[in-house]
Design an enzyme around this catalytic site. Structure first.
Site, PDB file in Angstrom:
ATOM      1  N   HIS A   1      -1.312   1.283  -4.463  1.00 48.50           N
ATOM      2  CA  HIS A   1      -1.713   2.692  -4.343  1.00 48.50           C
ATOM      3  C   HIS A   1      -0.778   3.632  -5.085  1.00 48.50           C
ATOM      4  O   HIS A   1      -0.749   4.850  -4.817  1.00 48.50           O
ATOM      5  CB  HIS A   1      -1.824   3.087  -2.859  1.00 48.50           C
TER       6      HIS A   1
ATOM      7  N   SER B   1      -2.482  -1.292   9.411  1.00 48.39           N
ATOM      8  CA  SER B   1      -3.605  -1.266  10.346  1.00 48.39           C
ATOM      9  C   SER B   1      -4.812  -1.984   9.751  1.00 48.39           C
ATOM     10  O   SER B   1      -5.786  -2.253  10.446  1.00 48.39           O
ATOM     11  CB  SER B   1      -3.973   0.196  10.651  1.00 48.39           C
TER      12      SER B   1
ATOM     13  N   ALA C   1       8.750  -4.652  12.391  1.00 48.40           N
ATOM     14  CA  ALA C   1       9.110  -5.478  11.220  1.00 48.40           C
ATOM     15  C   ALA C   1      10.615  -5.602  11.076  1.00 48.40           C
ATOM     16  O   ALA C   1      11.116  -6.661  10.686  1.00 48.40           O
ATOM     17  CB  ALA C   1       8.504  -4.864   9.967  1.00 48.40           C
TER      18      ALA C   1
ATOM     19  N   ASN D   1       3.130  -6.776  13.674  1.00 49.82           N
ATOM     20  CA  ASN D   1       2.673  -5.441  14.037  1.00 49.82           C
ATOM     21  C   ASN D   1       2.772  -5.271  15.551  1.00 49.82           C
ATOM     22  O   ASN D   1       2.355  -6.153  16.287  1.00 49.82           O
ATOM     23  CB  ASN D   1       1.209  -5.257  13.610  1.00 49.82           C
TER      24      ASN D   1
ATOM     25  N   GLN E   1       0.841  -1.198   0.000  1.00 49.47           N
ATOM     26  CA  GLN E   1       0.000   0.000   0.000  1.00 49.47           C
ATOM     27  C   GLN E   1       0.880   1.252   0.000  1.00 49.47           C
ATOM     28  O   GLN E   1       0.401   2.364  -0.166  1.00 49.47           O
ATOM     29  CB  GLN E   1      -0.893   0.009   1.249  1.00 49.47           C
TER      30      GLN E   1
ATOM     31  N   CYS F   1       0.164  14.167 -16.089  1.00 49.26           N
ATOM     32  CA  CYS F   1      -0.809  15.229 -16.382  1.00 49.26           C
ATOM     33  C   CYS F   1      -2.217  14.664 -16.295  1.00 49.26           C
ATOM     34  O   CYS F   1      -2.507  13.602 -16.876  1.00 49.26           O
ATOM     35  CB  CYS F   1      -0.583  15.778 -17.795  1.00 49.26           C
TER      36      CYS F   1
END
Ligand code: BV8
Length: 252
Positions: free
Chosen positions: A119, A193, A235, A217, A101, A127
């Site tokens: 992402h 999360s 990590a 985590n 992500q 542009c």
């Protein structure tokens, strides 16, 4: 010594395919602020205010400036032991893919061979009108002059090549992420999360198709109750130890 189970090491040693979902937490030890942690990005700025197209069209300089700031933080950062451990793990399993992500390019810089960027990537810009790629230097120069950065060809507004809230993810990246999740014998969810969709549904989808699912985590997440194992720790400590344990188990 991080406390992961022998079961996880066994499943990794026997695995035909491993899929890893990562979030901002894996880059925290590289000095890149996460989104939700204290001092994280969202503490200063409301995502709805900046990471969406309406906000960009309302105030392109503000959003372009924010992304330049974040790009500079990313450019000054380096992959950490967590990123490198995942790149090392590739040598110990028949096939593996990292679904990230993060827009910080650090898995690529750690030379992980299969990285699926859900992402986008903050180092790229394009542009909004003619979609031609525009170099970061041109964006920075325009911002320098207090002007919103515009396309040298058509004059359209230039935006970072990231997925904003309310926008669809790149279809090919989503297809690859679903395919690698479907094939996984082991699925690791690292430093996320697990509250932003559709990425957050992948760990559960992996469990449903029979994968052994573990998360790395320091904190509980949106999927903690839905998976097999939670390893509480950073990590950068857990992943190198896990790869060492797999390597030790594989040594004759
Ligand atoms: C979409 C790029 C079609 C830009 C990002 C279903 C239910 C509810 C809502 C929705 C839904 N489906 C769609 C939505 C809407 C929305 C969404 O999920 N909203 C959330 C807030 C509820 N999703 C979308 O808009 C997506 N598009 O669905 O399009 C559509 C459209 C409209 C309506 C329906 C369908 C687009 C989502 C992508 C947005 N872009 N980033 C940019 O970066 O600027 S999201 C961004 O935030 C990140 O990429 C990441 O995905 C997320 C942050 O999460 P994390 O990475 O996990 O980071 P976080 O800080 O939260 O957590 C860090 C974790 O690390 C913590 O757990 C911490 O404990 C841990 N940690 C800290 N240190 C360490 C550590 N772990 C290990 N080691 C350490 N050292």
């Amino acid at each position: 010594m991080p406390d992961f189970s022998d079961t996880l090491v066994d499943r990794l040693v026997e695995a035909g395919h491993v899929a890893v979902l990562t979030g901002a937490g894996i880059s925290a030890e590289s000095g890149i602020p996460t989104f939700r942690d204290p001092g994280g990005l969202w503490e200063e700025f409301d995502p709805q205010e900046l990471a969406n197209v309406e906000a960009f069209l309302d105030n392109p300089e503000l959003v372009q400036g924010w992304y330049r700031h974040r790009r500079e933080v990313v450019e000054d950062a380096a992959p950490n032991a967590g990123h490198h451990a995942l790149a090392d793990l590739e040598a110990h399993v028949p096939s593996m893919a990292v679904v990230t992500q993060n827009v910080d390019d650090l898995h690529n810089r750690a030379e992980t061979s299969t990285v699926i960027e859900l992402h986008g990537n903050i180092t790229d810009n394009y542009c909004m009108d003619c979609e031609r790629a525009v170099g970061a230097a041109a964006v920075d120069a325009a911002i320098q002059d207090g002007e919103p950065a515009r396309c040298p060809d058509c004059g359209g507004l230039v935006r970072p090549d990231v997925v904003w809230f309310g926008e669809m993810l790149p279809p090919d990246a989503m297809e690859q992420a679903d395919a690698t999740t479907e094939q996984a014998d082991v699925f690791l969810s690292v430093g996320t999360s697990a509250v932003v969709y559709p990425a957050a549904r992948l760990p559960v989808a992996a469990r449903e198709q029979g994968a052994y699912v573990a998360e790395v985590n320091p904190d509980t997440t949106g999927v903690t109750d839905d998976i097999h194992e939670t390893i509480r720790g950073p990590a950068g400590d857990v992943l190198p130890a896990l790869v060492d344990a797999v390597a030790a188990r594989q040594r004759p």
